[in-house]
Design an enzyme around this catalytic site. Structure first.
Site, PDB file in Angstrom:
ATOM      1  N   ARG A  65       0.841  -1.195   0.000  1.00 35.45           N
ATOM      2  CA  ARG A  65       0.000   0.000   0.000  1.00 35.45           C
ATOM      3  C   ARG A  65       0.879   1.248   0.000  1.00 35.45           C
ATOM      4  O   ARG A  65       2.026   1.225   0.473  1.00 35.45           O
ATOM      5  CB  ARG A  65      -0.932   0.000   1.209  1.00 35.45           C
ATOM      6  CG  ARG A  65      -1.925  -1.165   1.219  1.00 35.45           C
ATOM      7  CD  ARG A  65      -2.786  -1.151   2.471  1.00 35.45           C
ATOM      8  NE  ARG A  65      -3.757  -2.260   2.451  1.00 35.45           N
ATOM      9  CZ  ARG A  65      -3.528  -3.469   2.915  1.00 35.45           C
ATOM     10  NH1 ARG A  65      -2.346  -3.762   3.460  1.00 35.45           N
ATOM     11  NH2 ARG A  65      -4.455  -4.403   2.853  1.00 35.45           N
ATOM     12  N   LYS A 121      -2.307  -2.074   7.781  1.00 33.86           N
ATOM     13  CA  LYS A 121      -3.746  -1.891   7.878  1.00 33.86           C
ATOM     14  C   LYS A 121      -4.375  -2.961   8.750  1.00 33.86           C
ATOM     15  O   LYS A 121      -5.319  -2.698   9.512  1.00 33.86           O
ATOM     16  CB  LYS A 121      -4.356  -1.916   6.475  1.00 33.86           C
ATOM     17  CG  LYS A 121      -5.861  -1.741   6.432  1.00 33.86           C
ATOM     18  CD  LYS A 121      -6.364  -1.765   5.002  1.00 33.86           C
ATOM     19  CE  LYS A 121      -7.880  -1.597   4.952  1.00 33.86           C
ATOM     20  NZ  LYS A 121      -8.391  -1.622   3.553  1.00 33.86           N
ATOM     21  N   HIS A 176      -2.401   2.587  -5.472  1.00 34.52           N
ATOM     22  CA  HIS A 176      -3.119   1.370  -5.089  1.00 34.52           C
ATOM     23  C   HIS A 176      -3.371   0.470  -6.296  1.00 34.52           C
ATOM     24  O   HIS A 176      -3.516  -0.745  -6.148  1.00 34.52           O
ATOM     25  CB  HIS A 176      -4.454   1.749  -4.440  1.00 34.52           C
ATOM     26  CG  HIS A 176      -5.107   0.625  -3.707  1.00 34.52           C
ATOM     27  ND1 HIS A 176      -4.989   0.455  -2.356  1.00 34.52           N
ATOM     28  CD2 HIS A 176      -5.885  -0.396  -4.148  1.00 34.52           C
ATOM     29  CE1 HIS A 176      -5.660  -0.625  -1.982  1.00 34.52           C
ATOM     30  NE2 HIS A 176      -6.220  -1.152  -3.045  1.00 34.52           N
ATOM     31  N   ARG A 185      -1.538  -2.866  -6.934  1.00 36.03           N
ATOM     32  CA  ARG A 185      -1.980  -4.057  -6.218  1.00 36.03           C
ATOM     33  C   ARG A 185      -3.008  -4.830  -7.040  1.00 36.03           C
ATOM     34  O   ARG A 185      -2.956  -6.061  -7.129  1.00 36.03           O
ATOM     35  CB  ARG A 185      -2.577  -3.659  -4.863  1.00 36.03           C
ATOM     36  CG  ARG A 185      -1.558  -3.071  -3.917  1.00 36.03           C
ATOM     37  CD  ARG A 185      -2.185  -2.404  -2.692  1.00 36.03           C
ATOM     38  NE  ARG A 185      -2.977  -3.307  -1.891  1.00 36.03           N
ATOM     39  CZ  ARG A 185      -2.497  -4.194  -1.022  1.00 36.03           C
ATOM     40  NH1 ARG A 185      -1.187  -4.305  -0.864  1.00 36.03           N
ATOM     41  NH2 ARG A 185      -3.304  -4.955  -0.315  1.00 36.03           N
ATOM     42  N   HIS A 207      -4.135  -9.243   2.616  1.00 36.60           N
ATOM     43  CA  HIS A 207      -5.587  -9.182   2.660  1.00 36.60           C
ATOM     44  C   HIS A 207      -6.169 -10.114   3.712  1.00 36.60           C
ATOM     45  O   HIS A 207      -7.290  -9.916   4.149  1.00 36.60           O
ATOM     46  CB  HIS A 207      -6.182  -9.592   1.307  1.00 36.60           C
ATOM     47  CG  HIS A 207      -6.184  -8.496   0.312  1.00 36.60           C
ATOM     48  ND1 HIS A 207      -6.434  -8.703  -1.026  1.00 36.60           N
ATOM     49  CD2 HIS A 207      -5.973  -7.164   0.439  1.00 36.60           C
ATOM     50  CE1 HIS A 207      -6.376  -7.563  -1.671  1.00 36.60           C
ATOM     51  NE2 HIS A 207      -6.092  -6.611  -0.803  1.00 36.60           N
ATOM     52  N   TYR A 215       1.912 -16.288  13.340  1.00 28.80           N
ATOM     53  CA  TYR A 215       2.122 -17.441  12.457  1.00 28.80           C
ATOM     54  C   TYR A 215       1.817 -17.093  11.010  1.00 28.80           C
ATOM     55  O   TYR A 215       2.589 -17.374  10.108  1.00 28.80           O
ATOM     56  CB  TYR A 215       1.243 -18.591  12.924  1.00 28.80           C
ATOM     57  CG  TYR A 215       1.173 -19.743  11.949  1.00 28.80           C
ATOM     58  CD1 TYR A 215       2.251 -20.619  11.779  1.00 28.80           C
ATOM     59  CD2 TYR A 215       0.030 -19.967  11.182  1.00 28.80           C
ATOM     60  CE1 TYR A 215       2.185 -21.672  10.886  1.00 28.80           C
ATOM     61  CE2 TYR A 215      -0.045 -21.016  10.283  1.00 28.80           C
ATOM     62  CZ  TYR A 215       1.037 -21.866  10.152  1.00 28.80           C
ATOM     63  OH  TYR A 215       0.962 -22.898   9.261  1.00 28.80           O
TER      64      TYR A 215
END
Length: 414
Positions: free
Chosen positions: A254, A281, A343, A346, A369, A379
């Site tokens: 981002r 985010k 953006h 992406r 995401h 993890y």
């Protein structure tokens, strides 16, 4: 009246019990049912449903299957259908033969078989890279669902289901393209008399797929990517901004994550960029494997930063990052106003990586995401890291090929 009643009883006396109880004899014999249908009992024990009829002065015998595979009720149903054909002056046996031939032809003309015929017809005028994308999309997303269906019998709803299944994994552009390709296959089917109509044309992407926001996340079509990469390389504004755009294309993070990047987040020897949770985010750590192309850009960035801890610092204050609008302003100045944003890199990466067959979960993790809770965060951020590193290496090579206008496949590693 008495004679008619007796005949009626005689014609309807056959039952499943009688069929089961019938024993073989030295010679074949018949067990009659209603309106000419009978069960032929063979010395070997076999029991065959038959019907004798005349068509255009020719005596014929039609069979309806073997008992008990074909029970009495089904035999009567088939017999009734044959009698209706005969009453309409059609030869039931000839009609059955024609129906079998039509079904065999339909099975021969399955969607996958016709799609491959269409592909062989269509691909000579296309680049190997584009042709490869198209056939891989069909193999991955269409053939498993509708590949075996005859093109003459595929309903519009089947194409809808294909598109919705792709869209459900977040690959909206892939869903639209697969739907478009299915339409091309069906047009080919109609043109070659393999299907009566193009049922895929009954569905438009806008009817079943959500619209992509173009206001906040404008992005170029993947076909425009080579020109965009070359425009970035030729950008004559601030060098730092050009390098930021190049690194964004290679890492598809981002905008805020990129401009806030700090040198202490990078392990260049391990070719890894680890973003801390407070800059993400999703509020969990994120790892970006660095391709050799990304490392080369970082080497150029290092020459510009001096003693600043930031990679892309503000020209007036090296303790602060560059403006959040710097990349957008540069894209606007390059002629991409309203067509591309930071953006947007992406979205382009997601589309092309999905088209090339990289696993959805690897792409989603690299895009950061995946929703993560506090327990799994430590993890998940490193999940599939070797596979993601291979994907990012392939992505860097792919962008090099696009920039040079060469054919470079995003080869997936098994």
């Amino acid at each position: 009246m008495t004679t008619t009643t007796t005949a009626h009883r005689r014609n309807t006396q056959l039952s499943d019990t009688a069929c089961r109880a019938a024993k073989p004899a030295d010679k074949p014999y018949n067990l009659p049912d209603q309106r000419g249908l009978y069960l032929r009992v063979m010395p070997t024990g076999g029991k065959l449903w038959r019907w004798n009829y005349r068509y255009h002065d020719k005596q014929k015998t039609m069979t309806f299957g073997i008992y008990p595979d074909v029970p009495l009720a089904l035999a009567r149903e088939r017999h009734d259908a044959a009698r209706k054909l005969l009453a309409a002056d059609h030869d039931p046996m000839a009609e059955r033969k024609a129906t079998k031939a039509a079904r065999a032809a339909a099975a021969e003309n399955s969607f996958e078989r016709v799609a491959r015929q269409w592909f062989d017809h269509w691909k000579p005028s296309k680049s190997p890279a584009h042709a490869g994308y198209v056939i891989r999309r069909l193999e991955a997303d269409a053939f498993p669902l509708i590949g075996k269906l005859p093109v003459s019998e595929i309903p519009a709803s089947a194409f809808r289901d294909v598109a919705k299944r792709i869209e459900s994994r977040g690959a909206l552009d892939v869903a639209k393209r697969v739907l478009e390709t299915c339409g091309q296959v069906m047009r080919y089917s109609v043109a070659h008399d393999l299907a009566p109509r193009n049922t895929a044309a009954d569905i438009k992407p806008a009817d079943i797929l959500p619209a992509r926001s173009k206001t906040n996340y404008a992005r170029v079509d993947t076909k425009e990517l080579p020109a965009l990469l070359r425009a970035i390389d030729r950008y004559n504004g601030r060098i730092r901004t050009r390098l930021a755009m190049q690194l964004m294309a290679l890492t598809f993070v981002r905008t805020g994550e990129l401009i806030g990047a700090r040198w202490d987040e990078f392990d260049l020897d391990a070719a890894r960029w680890t973003l801390p949770a407070d800059r993400m985010k999703m509020r969990t750590p994120h790892i970006v494997p660095l391709s050799r192309q990304a490392l080369a850009v970082l080497a150029d960035v290092r020459q510009l930063t001096g003693d600043s801890p930031l990679l892309f610092c503000n020209d007036r204050d090296h303790r602060r990052p560059m403006s959040n609008n710097a990349i957008l302003a540069a894209l606007d100045a390059m002629g991409y106003k309203g067509r591309m944003t930071g953006h947007g890199f992406r979205g382009v990466a997601s589309t092309l990586l999905h088209e090339q067959g990289w696993p959805h979960e690897h792409i989603e993790l690299q895009l950061a995401h995946q929703p993560r809770n506090a327990v799994s965060a430590a993890y998940n951020h490193a999940l599939y890291l070797p596979q993601r590193a291979a994907m990012m290496d392939a992505w860097g090579d792919f962008l090099d090929g696009q920039r040079a206008d060469n054919v470079v496949q995003l080869a997936r590693v098994a």
